[in-house]
Design an enzyme around this catalytic site. Structure first.
Site, PDB file in Angstrom:
ATOM      1  N   LYS A  13      50.496  22.976  42.362  1.00  0.00           N
ATOM      2  CA  LYS A  13      51.524  23.966  42.947  1.00  0.00           C
ATOM      3  C   LYS A  13      50.638  24.373  44.167  1.00  0.00           C
ATOM      4  CE  LYS A  13      49.049  27.730  41.548  1.00  0.00           C
ATOM      5  NZ  LYS A  13      48.232  28.622  42.676  1.00  0.00           N
ATOM      6  N   ASP A 138      49.490  30.905  34.884  1.00  0.00           N
ATOM      7  CA  ASP A 138      50.330  29.843  35.958  1.00  0.00           C
ATOM      8  C   ASP A 138      51.190  29.056  34.981  1.00  0.00           C
ATOM      9  OD1 ASP A 138      49.199  31.407  38.012  1.00  0.00           O
ATOM     10  OD2 ASP A 138      47.810  29.735  38.673  1.00  0.00           O
TER      11      ASP A 138
HETATM   12  O1  C5P Z   1      45.226  33.265  33.446  1.00  0.00           O
HETATM   13  P1  C5P Z   1      44.130  32.401  34.061  1.00  0.00           P
HETATM   14  O2  C5P Z   1      43.188  31.971  32.997  1.00  0.00           O
HETATM   15  O3  C5P Z   1      44.176  31.320  35.116  1.00  0.00           O
HETATM   16  O4  C5P Z   1      43.413  33.705  34.901  1.00  0.00           O
HETATM   17  C1  C5P Z   1      41.835  33.530  35.217  1.00  0.00           C
HETATM   18  C2  C5P Z   1      41.793  34.898  35.720  1.00  0.00           C
HETATM   19  O5  C5P Z   1      42.027  35.339  37.023  1.00  0.00           O
HETATM   20  C3  C5P Z   1      42.060  35.946  34.688  1.00  0.00           C
HETATM   21  O6  C5P Z   1      40.878  36.060  33.727  1.00  0.00           O
HETATM   22  C4  C5P Z   1      41.868  37.269  35.775  1.00  0.00           C
HETATM   23  O7  C5P Z   1      40.524  37.819  35.884  1.00  0.00           O
HETATM   24  C5  C5P Z   1      42.482  36.557  37.081  1.00  0.00           C
HETATM   25  N1  C5P Z   1      43.961  36.957  37.094  1.00  0.00           N
HETATM   26  C6  C5P Z   1      44.228  38.194  37.468  1.00  0.00           C
HETATM   27  N2  C5P Z   1      45.552  38.553  37.592  1.00  0.00           N
HETATM   28  C7  C5P Z   1      46.491  37.423  37.265  1.00  0.00           C
HETATM   29  C8  C5P Z   1      46.205  36.037  37.343  1.00  0.00           C
HETATM   30  C9  C5P Z   1      44.751  35.873  37.148  1.00  0.00           C
HETATM   31  O8  C5P Z   1      43.498  39.150  37.397  1.00  0.00           O
HETATM   32  N3  C5P Z   1      47.844  37.930  37.612  1.00  0.00           N
END
Ligand code: C5P
Length: 301
Positions: A13, A138
């Site tokens: 994406k 995501d």
């Molecule tokens: O959800 P994912 O593991 O992909 O996200 C990685 C990191 O990115 C999270 O631990 C957070 O620190 C940050 N993040 C965030 N807000 C979001 C998505 C991700 O702060 N909406």
């Protein structure tokens, strides 16, 4: 249990827009983002086996339980008491890791769909999205695919019409970026003492019909471009070459440009190839697809 080998195709994406609305109690940020699936795919193959194992053809991708593919399979087994079932999963990577292209998240969505079919578990789309949300913000998008607006952590999704393909040039510097690190730097900028920076306003609800990218913006660009100025230079070079728009995808490190046609993309790749010789320049296009599972050997949609 099914024993027929299956294959999942997992798209990458880009974010056509990414507004950071504020910090949340759970350590995440509230977003208003527009996701768009693109024509760059990883593949996951699953075969019968007594143990649950993962193999991958990419040296920088771990194959232990830190990989979201194994975490997805283990989560599904735990929730559905399929504890005795194993599988040999093979991951073929085309989506560069740590690039803001959602490869790990798409792999997690693909693994949930693939394992639920392989183990013949009664899991519907709503449960797949909920399990996906536990694995990463995501992940749920990849079950919808195409174009969608994401609120909350990016996991409260509203489908948007897919208006037909747009042509892209993806620029990948020779390093990836950590999403957590980029959000941390962004949060530091917005932390008191008040520095006059105001939080972004939601704009996804105004996202225009069709391939009009006038609202394209990414609030993570300022910290990323300050920290890694080469990305800003690449963005400027895309704009000079006629990209409309040129934008950071997610938390980077990919910077992409949107162009009128495939011939423009080829021209710009040739024009920038020497100056950004250590970058990977990948032509792509927007697609309506999402994660899909087919019997091994059949391509399918
Ligand atoms: O959800 P994912 O593991 O992909 O996200 C990685 C990191 O990115 C999270 O631990 C957070 O620190 C940050 N993040 C965030 N807000 C979001 C998505 C991700 O702060 N909406």
């Amino acid at each position: 249990m099914s024993h027929a080998p299956l294959v999942a195709r997992c798209p990458a994406k880009i974010n056509l827009s990414l507004r950071v609305l504020g910090r949340r109690e759970d350590g995440y940020h509230d977003l208003d983002t527009v996701f768009q699936a693109i024509d760059l795919w990883d593949e996951l193959e699953i075969h019968p086996a007594s143990e649950l194992t993962l193999e991958c053809d990419h040296l920088n991708v771990p194959t232990d339980s830190s990989n979201l593919v194994l975490r997805a399979a283990e989560l599904l087994r735990a929730r559905h008491e399929a504890g005795a079932d194993g599988a040999r999963i093979v991951l073929r990577k085309s989506i560069p890791p740590a690039a803001g292209l959602g490869g790990g998240s798409s792999n997690a969505a693909g693994a949930l769909l693939l394992c639920s079919r392989f183990w013949e578990l009664p899991v519907g789309e709503a449960e797949l999205c909920a399990l996906g949300g536990e694995l990463g913000a995501d992940v749920p998008f990849f079950f919808h695919g195409g174009r969608a607006r994401g609120l909350g952590r990016g996991d409260r999704l509203t489908p948007l019409a897919f208006p037909g393909e747009s042509h892209l040039l993806l620029g990948l510097p020779p390093f990836g970026l950590s999403t957590a690190e980029v959000f941390r730097r962004h949060a530091e900028r917005l932390t008191p003492p008040a520095n006059g920076v105001s939080l972004a306003r939601p704009i996804g609800h105004k996202w225009p019909e069709g391939n009009n990218f006038s609202l394209a913006a990414n609030d993570l660009e300022s910290v990323v471009f300050d920290g890694w100025p080469e990305l800003s230079s690449f963005r400027d070079a895309l704009v000079e070459q006629g990209a409309e728009p040129a934008l950071l995808s997610g938390s980077g490190s990919t910077v992409y440009g949107v162009f009128e046609g495939a011939a423009d993309v080829d021209r710009v790749r040739d024009a920038l190839g020497a100056r950004f010789g250590h970058w990977t320049l990948l032509p792509s296009r927007t697609v309506p697809g999402s994660v899909r599972v087919n019997p091994l050997g059949r391509r399918g949609a």
